[in-house]
Motif scaffolding. Structure first.
Motif, mmCIF file in Angstrom:
data_model
loop_
_atom_site.group_PDB
_atom_site.id
_atom_site.type_symbol
_atom_site.label_atom_id
_atom_site.label_comp_id
_atom_site.label_asym_id
_atom_site.label_seq_id
_atom_site.Cartn_x
_atom_site.Cartn_y
_atom_site.Cartn_z
ATOM 1 N N HIS A 242 -27.150 -13.964 -39.620
ATOM 2 C CA HIS A 242 -27.335 -15.186 -38.838
ATOM 3 C C HIS A 242 -27.072 -16.448 -39.660
ATOM 4 N N VAL B 233 -16.964 -14.654 -41.519
ATOM 5 C CA VAL B 233 -17.474 -14.272 -40.199
ATOM 6 C C VAL B 233 -17.657 -15.530 -39.359
ATOM 7 N N ASP C 54 -18.847 -16.665 -35.578
ATOM 8 C CA ASP C 54 -19.548 -16.228 -34.370
ATOM 9 C C ASP C 54 -19.781 -17.460 -33.499
ATOM 10 N N ASP D 217 -19.938 -15.218 -25.713
ATOM 11 C CA ASP D 217 -20.254 -14.901 -27.101
ATOM 12 C C ASP D 217 -19.130 -14.041 -27.675
ATOM 13 N N THR E 70 -17.252 -12.830 -31.763
ATOM 14 C CA THR E 70 -17.229 -12.923 -33.226
ATOM 15 C C THR E 70 -15.915 -12.352 -33.738
ATOM 16 N N THR F 152 -13.972 -11.662 -37.698
ATOM 17 C CA THR F 152 -14.025 -11.747 -39.151
ATOM 18 C C THR F 152 -12.616 -12.069 -39.630
ATOM 19 N N THR G 97 -22.190 -8.002 -24.422
ATOM 20 C CA THR G 97 -21.335 -7.966 -25.611
ATOM 21 C C THR G 97 -21.359 -6.583 -26.259
ATOM 22 N N GLU H 276 -20.883 -5.494 -30.330
ATOM 23 C CA GLU H 276 -20.744 -6.154 -31.622
ATOM 24 C C GLU H 276 -21.171 -5.278 -32.811
ATOM 25 N N ARG I 99 -18.078 -8.398 -38.894
ATOM 26 C CA ARG I 99 -18.538 -8.187 -37.522
ATOM 27 C C ARG I 99 -17.433 -8.591 -36.565
ATOM 28 N N GLU J 13 -16.948 -8.948 -32.233
ATOM 29 C CA GLU J 13 -17.736 -8.964 -30.998
ATOM 30 C C GLU J 13 -16.911 -9.537 -29.861
#
Length: 346
Positions: A199, A213, A215, A226, A228, A230, A315, A317, A329, A331
């Motif tokens: 986070h 990453v 997000d 939402d 994500t 990388t 989602t 993820e 990650r 997502e």
């Protein structure tokens, strides 16, 4: 579809649940549930088996008069007075009443209402299955988020401060119509060793070579998205590339695996088992519902008892995190159809 008709269908679905369970009324307290049933995040709401009632302050009754007085609006709107709900319930001599959250907000009402309080998640469960109208709003939100990620792919590069990259990405999202920054309090972006922090918010550190990453999400007419990615900056090590490719492929495999009728916990187990076979632990749920809240039902987690239904939006993820080195990650937000899942973020 006419918006008032959409609201009417939502109210009628709650009324069916009340009739099925022989409960006289539901007191709606959460902000998102109130918006879901009334179109606005204000007021006090009680739904009965054959009616729906909204009490709002004079200011809001005037501000939203066009909605409230519109043809087919499914709630009876009255001016709010102190103890409006208590007076309503007592006046109808209800012996039991459902409340839509933990009951903490209405805990003091047990004696005041002179009725048994039942904790029920009717509205939250109903929100888990999206209408075509809602799916359209989520699609728009996902489109904004996806364009935000295109900006991320341009600005995330060596020498740029994380916080400066975030400023450019969030500007894109807001300019395109997102009502809030991603997740209300801002997106996540972490480079290098910080990418192992699930986070992590953006810092003032400059991005160097390696994995980053990103997000992010958007909000359109109250509906969230939402996603994500990388991203890679410079040349990756063989291990970084291997794990990045693995997690990306696992996300796609998990999405392809989805079908109506399976347990949400089964999806999580598939993701976690694959990560464990790779030699790593999995530190979060494999996904979560998306709608009027960024995290809502269904929960794609090991403890979930939920069964996946057509038109659920959530989602997927998977992620791998190596403390002191890097994290990965990927997502996407998907909608589940009778023919499998369809990605809404790109």
């Amino acid at each position: 579809m006419d918006y008032n008709r959409e609201l009417g269908l939502r109210v009628k679905a709650v009324q069916r649940r009340l009739r099925d369970e022989r409960i006289p009324a539901l007191i709606v307290s959460s902000r998102e549930n109130i918006r879901y049933l009334t179109g606005k995040e204000t007021g006090r709401v009680v739904v009965t088996r054959d009616g729906a009632f909204l009490w709002v302050k004079d200011l809001y009754k005037k501000l939203y008069s066009r909605l409230y007085s519109g043809r087919g609006y499914p709630l009876e709107v009255s001016l709010y007075e102190k103890d409006s709900v208590r007076k309503f319930v007592r006046g109808r001599r209800m012996k039991k009443v459902a409340v839509d959250n933990s009951g903490l907000l209405y805990g003091g009402l047990r004696k005041e209402l002179n009725a048994k309080l039942l904790l029920k998640n009717f509205v939250l469960e109903q929100r888990a299955v999206k209408s075509p109208y809602e799916i359209g709003l989520v699609k728009r939100s996902c489109s904004i988020a996806s364009l935000g990620m295109r900006t991320a792919e341009k600005v995330v590069k060596s020498g740029v401060r994380e916080i400066d990259a975030v400023a450019e990405i969030e500007k894109t999202i807001r300019v395109l119509g997102s009502e809030t920054p991603p997740f209300d309090d801002g997106m996540l972006l972490a480079a290098g060793v910080r990418s192992a922090d699930i986070h992590a918010k953006a810092s003032c550190s400059r991005i160097r070579g390696g994995l980053v990453v990103v997000d992010l999400g958007a909000t359109f007419m109250g509906y969230h998205s939402d996603m994500t990615r990388t991203l890679s900056v410079g040349r990756l090590s063989a291990r970084e590339k291997e794990l990045s490719d693995f997690v990306r492929d696992l996300r796609d495999e998990a999405i392809d695996y989805l079908e109506v009728g399976m347990k949400a916990s089964e999806v999580h187990r598939k993701v976690e088992d694959a990560i464990r076979r790779k030699g790593f632990s999995f530190y979060h749920s494999a996904g979560h519902g998306v709608g009027l809240q960024i995290h809502e039902a269904p929960s794609i987690s090991p403890e979930s008892n939920e069964v996946l239904k057509e038109n659920m939006v959530f989602t997927i993820e998977p992620g791998i995190y190596v403390p002191g080195r890097f994290g990965v990650r990927f997502e996407d937000t998907v909608v589940l159809t009778g023919n499998g899942a369809r990605k809404l973020t790109r």
